[in-house]
Design a protein around this motif. Structure first.
Motif, PDB file in Angstrom:
ATOM      1  N   TRP A 273       0.892  -1.318   0.004  1.00 19.58           N
ATOM      2  CA  TRP A 273       0.035  -0.127  -0.156  1.00 19.58           C
ATOM      3  C   TRP A 273       0.857   1.413  -0.033  1.00 19.58           C
ATOM      4  O   TRP A 273       0.639   2.087  -0.740  1.00 19.58           O
ATOM      5  CB  TRP A 273      -0.849   0.162   1.161  1.00 19.58           C
ATOM      6  N   PRO A 274       1.890   1.509   0.837  1.00 26.06           N
ATOM      7  CA  PRO A 274       2.787   2.553   0.850  1.00 26.06           C
ATOM      8  C   PRO A 274       3.304   2.735  -0.770  1.00 26.06           C
ATOM      9  O   PRO A 274       3.558   3.826  -1.184  1.00 26.06           O
ATOM     10  CB  PRO A 274       3.556   2.456   1.842  1.00 26.06           C
TER      11      PRO A 274
ATOM     12  N   GLY B 190      11.218   0.208   2.714  1.00 23.71           N
ATOM     13  CA  GLY B 190      10.771   1.263   2.093  1.00 23.71           C
ATOM     14  C   GLY B 190      11.324   1.551   0.945  1.00 23.71           C
ATOM     15  O   GLY B 190      10.843   2.774   0.005  1.00 23.71           O
ATOM     16  N   PHE B 191      12.293   0.981   0.213  1.00 23.73           N
ATOM     17  CA  PHE B 191      12.735   1.164  -0.799  1.00 23.73           C
ATOM     18  C   PHE B 191      11.932   1.051  -2.300  1.00 23.73           C
ATOM     19  O   PHE B 191      11.966   2.028  -3.384  1.00 23.73           O
ATOM     20  CB  PHE B 191      14.022   0.072  -1.362  1.00 23.73           C
ATOM     21  N   GLY B 192      10.682   0.576  -1.940  1.00 22.70           N
ATOM     22  CA  GLY B 192       9.512   0.683  -3.008  1.00 22.70           C
ATOM     23  C   GLY B 192       9.272   2.299  -3.316  1.00 22.70           C
ATOM     24  O   GLY B 192       8.775   2.333  -4.590  1.00 22.70           O
TER      25      GLY B 192
ATOM     26  N   LEU C   8       1.750   9.214   9.751  1.00 24.14           N
ATOM     27  CA  LEU C   8       0.337  10.110   9.101  1.00 24.14           C
ATOM     28  C   LEU C   8       0.630  11.531   9.024  1.00 24.14           C
ATOM     29  O   LEU C   8       0.373  11.871   7.721  1.00 24.14           O
ATOM     30  CB  LEU C   8      -0.697   9.795  10.257  1.00 24.14           C
ATOM     31  N   SER C   9       1.455  12.171   9.560  1.00 24.08           N
ATOM     32  CA  SER C   9       1.559  13.653   9.415  1.00 24.08           C
ATOM     33  C   SER C   9       2.362  13.929   8.174  1.00 24.08           C
ATOM     34  O   SER C   9       2.161  14.824   7.400  1.00 24.08           O
ATOM     35  CB  SER C   9       2.466  13.933  10.494  1.00 24.08           C
ATOM     36  N   ILE C  10       3.450  13.202   7.880  1.00 28.26           N
ATOM     37  CA  ILE C  10       4.335  13.452   6.673  1.00 28.26           C
ATOM     38  C   ILE C  10       3.493  12.685   5.320  1.00 28.26           C
ATOM     39  O   ILE C  10       3.608  13.571   4.432  1.00 28.26           O
ATOM     40  CB  ILE C  10       5.631  12.581   6.734  1.00 28.26           C
ATOM     41  N   TRP C  11       2.654  11.943   5.468  1.00 31.29           N
ATOM     42  CA  TRP C  11       2.102  11.523   4.243  1.00 31.29           C
ATOM     43  C   TRP C  11       0.945  12.219   3.960  1.00 31.29           C
ATOM     44  O   TRP C  11       0.751  12.698   2.728  1.00 31.29           O
ATOM     45  CB  TRP C  11       1.661   9.918   4.448  1.00 31.29           C
TER      46      TRP C  11
ATOM     47  N   THR D 235      -5.839   2.263   3.894  1.00 34.03           N
ATOM     48  CA  THR D 235      -6.858   3.457   3.871  1.00 34.03           C
ATOM     49  C   THR D 235      -6.126   4.786   3.580  1.00 34.03           C
ATOM     50  O   THR D 235      -6.807   5.426   2.934  1.00 34.03           O
ATOM     51  CB  THR D 235      -7.417   3.721   5.445  1.00 34.03           C
ATOM     52  N   VAL D 236      -4.947   4.866   3.807  1.00 33.75           N
ATOM     53  CA  VAL D 236      -4.136   6.251   3.186  1.00 33.75           C
ATOM     54  C   VAL D 236      -4.026   6.034   1.932  1.00 33.75           C
ATOM     55  O   VAL D 236      -4.123   7.175   1.056  1.00 33.75           O
ATOM     56  CB  VAL D 236      -2.733   6.159   4.095  1.00 33.75           C
TER      57      VAL D 236
END
Length: 291
Positions: A30-31, A151-153, A223-226, A278-279
């Motif tokens: 999802w991210p 996170g590399f994706g 959540l804040s950064i995204w 959800t994000v």
């Protein structure tokens, strides 16, 4: 008989890569999809969608092979992992490494269909994936290394779309590390007693009585950064509603983990992918509504 043996072997391979536990790759997926949508300003096209979908599943599966080989002597002392295929002797180390290598090569083949920037980023991604299991022996917060591997994706998604990795991608990457610290600390809380006995390093052990508070801070950072970056690209009511729902899920996780029970922490981990889903849904719908 040979056919039965082949089916049994395939079942062991599927167990090795946790095929029946999709939560493990969905927390990556999802991210990565969110970053792909942000980089492309909406739908990225079928080619990149398929590449990053298959690439996520393949690399998570390869990572399981590497992790289980590295942890085979530790896993036998942990109730939850004692029956994993390598630990139980049903699959040999060489066989597991071969499966992992094939999966990683197929993923690299997908990267070759994109561009040079993605290929360049895939090299450190693989190296960190290999390194992660071994950091549990000496690094106090190995979940941070897992966050980098997972996170590399995000920079690869930007590289695939734009041919470069802008600063906002690195912010999203940093936030993804915080997200992994949150949910994998929940996971580590499940095995904390066993890990203390065998000398494994985890964030749950390092954070101690501050574990629950730290998890909530990690969720807040993510959540804040995204939200900050997503709102710059596709501000909409649906985006803010989605992030509010994601924040509500983080609060629900607090109710699950505050008692530090194995059951509550494991449920929090298994259900974590819904938060990042959800994000992503908020981001994708915001772009879709803009037309």
């Amino acid at each position: 008989m040979a056919a039965v043996s082949l089916r049994e072997r395939l079942a062991l391979y599927l167990d090795l890569i946790r095929w029946d536990r999709p939560a493990g790759w969905l927390v990556l997926y999802w991210p990565t999809m969110g970053a792909l949508w942000l980089a492309a300003g909406g739908w990225p096209g079928w080619h990149l969608f398929i590449v990053f979908t298959l690439g996520t599943v393949l690399m998570r599966s390869a990572g399981c092979c590497i992790n289980d080989v590295a942890d085979r002597n530790f896993d036998r002392h942990v109730k939850r992992t004692a029956q994993r295929p390598i630990t139980s002797g049903k699959i040999s180390v060489k066989e597991a490494l071969a499966v992992g290598a094939v999966l990683a090569l197929v993923a690299f083949g997908l990267a070759l269909t994109t561009n040079a920037a993605v290929i360049a980023w895939s090299v450190p991604a693989l190296l960190v994936t290999i390194l992660y299991p071994f950091t549990k022996r000496w690094f106090a917060m190995p979940q941070a290394v897992l966050g980098i591997a997972f996170g590399f994706g995000i920079p690869m998604a930007y590289a695939a779309v734009q041919g470069r990795v802008p600063l906002e991608a690195l912010w999203l990457f940093t936030a993804k590390i915080a997200l992994v610290l949150a949910y994998d600390t929940e996971y580590a809380m499940v095995d904390r007693d066993d890990d203390l006995k065998i000398g494994m390093k985890t964030s749950a052990i390092t954070l101690g009585r501050f574990d629950v508070a730290a998890i909530m801070v990690f969720y807040a950072i993510y959540l804040s950064i995204w939200l900050w970056i997503a709102a710059r690209h596709a501000p909409s009511a649906i985006l803010y509603i989605a992030f509010a729902l994601a924040a509500a899920q983080a609060l629900w996780h607090y109710t699950l983990i505050r008692g530090r029970t194995r059951e509550g922490c494991f449920v929090a981990f298994k259900q974590n992918h819904w938060l990042s889903a959800t994000v992503f849904a908020g981001i994708a719908l915001s772009f879709a509504l803009r037309g």
